[in-house]
Design an enzyme around this catalytic site. Structure first.
Site, short mmCIF file in Angstrom:
data_model
loop_
_atom_site.label_atom_id
_atom_site.label_comp_id
_atom_site.label_asym_id
_atom_site.label_seq_id
_atom_site.Cartn_x
_atom_site.Cartn_y
_atom_site.Cartn_z
CG ASP A 163 20.38 52.04 -13.24
OD1 ASP A 163 20.93 51.05 -13.77
OD2 ASP A 163 19.30 52.51 -13.63
CG ASP A 215 14.66 73.27 -0.52
OD1 ASP A 215 14.70 73.96 0.52
OD2 ASP A 215 13.69 72.56 -0.83
CE1 TYR A 262 18.15 59.89 -7.31
CE2 TYR A 262 20.40 60.73 -7.34
CZ TYR A 262 19.40 59.98 -7.92
OH TYR A 262 19.63 59.33 -9.10
#
Length: 302
Positions: A182, A78, A195
């Site tokens: 974050d 990927d 993600y």
């Protein structure tokens, strides 16, 4: 003479060996083959505080690749596909992905399918599916200091051993929103299974004309992922005294300083995926990520 590209992850022995086989068989069939390394699409990490070689995303296009090329066959995992997307989208060369890596979420075929792949390529038995991409730019004042093309996502987050970040995010004409977390992720539908999924964002089917904003470890019970039109440009302003790290598709990025801003907008250069058969997205979700598998109750302990 028809021309086909080969984009190869030169760090994988299996990909290199397969490329040699493919090149030989295509050339025997009268096809011109232009080979390139997927490393050409890995922009790497740059520091905007230093002299920055801003070439624009067109600079990733390999020599010999142009719009006249029939397609490019990509050999790798990927990560290789993400690099190849950056290499081919600016000149609209379709890519046929063959997995020689691990998960292969973006793969169209596998090594066991090689004979069938070659036959369908030679007989032009394929269709094209377009996936949207993003242009990610780091701006300081009127100056563009860094830019890259993204198929999956842009992630802007704090460095290790620093405090939680604050961001002001402006989406199109709408009022800016403040996020304490974050970091933040801005993803395409393709990137919604990467993600952004790990950050709690929803899965978005590829044909939806939307983008997704997902906070990373937000310090709020009310901070959730947001899906909105991909016609809206997004500007992220760091509201923190510390420098931040920005990573695009895992292979490009730079530091972002408090005086910078990050502009993300839909690109005019989609990635054109070659499909050898009907692409069933939900089947890929099931096979690769286990989505929709039947629940099997665990037996009671004695």
């Amino acid at each position: 003479m028809p021309c086909v590209g080969l984009i190869v992850n030169d760090g994988k022995e299996l990909a290199v060996e397969t490329a040699l086989t493919l090149q030989s068989r295509l050339e025997q069939a009268g096809i011109e083959v232009v080979r390139a390394s997927s490393s050409g699409g890995m922009v790497g990490f740059a520091n905007p505080d230093q002299h920055l070689r801003l070439l624009g995303y067109n600079a990733c296009v390999p020599e010999g690749f142009d719009a006249s090329m029939a397609l490019a066959i990509v050999l790798g995992g990927d990560g290789t596909v993400l690099s190849a997307a950056r290499q081919t989208a600016p000149v609209q060369v379709p890519i046929l992905t063959i997995n020689t890596g691990h998960l292969g979420f973006l793969a169209e075929a596998y090594l066991a399918d090689l004979d069938r792949v070659i036959e369908q390529v030679l007989n032009k038995q394929w269709t094209i599916e377009e996936r949207c991409t993003l242009v990610v730019s780091v701006l300081r004042g009127d100056q563009c200091r860094w830019e890259a093309l993204s198929l999956n996502e842009m992630a802007l987050h704090r460095e290790p051993l620093t405090s939680m970040c604050h961001f002001e995010v402006a989406i199109g004409r709408h009022a800016p929103v403040d996020i304490s977390a974050d970091g933040v992720i801005l993803s395409t539908p393709t990137g919604s299974t990467a993600y952004a999924l790990s950050a709690g964002g929803p899965v978005i089917t590829p044909e939806c004309p939307v983008l997704q904003l997902a906070p990373i470890a937000p310090h709020s019970l009310a901070s959730r992922a947001l899906v909105f039109s991909d016609q809206e440009p997004v500007t992220v302003f760091p509201a923190t005294a510390d420098r931040l790290m920005m990573v695009v598709d895992g292979s490009a990025g730079c530091y972002v300083w408090p005086e910078d801003r990050v502009l993300i907008r839909r690109s005019d250069h989609p990635v054109r995926f070659v499909r050898l058969a009907d692409h069933e997205f939900f089947q890929v979700l099931r096979n690769k990520l286990g989505w929709g598998l039947p629940h099997v109750a665990k037996p009671d302990r004695p």
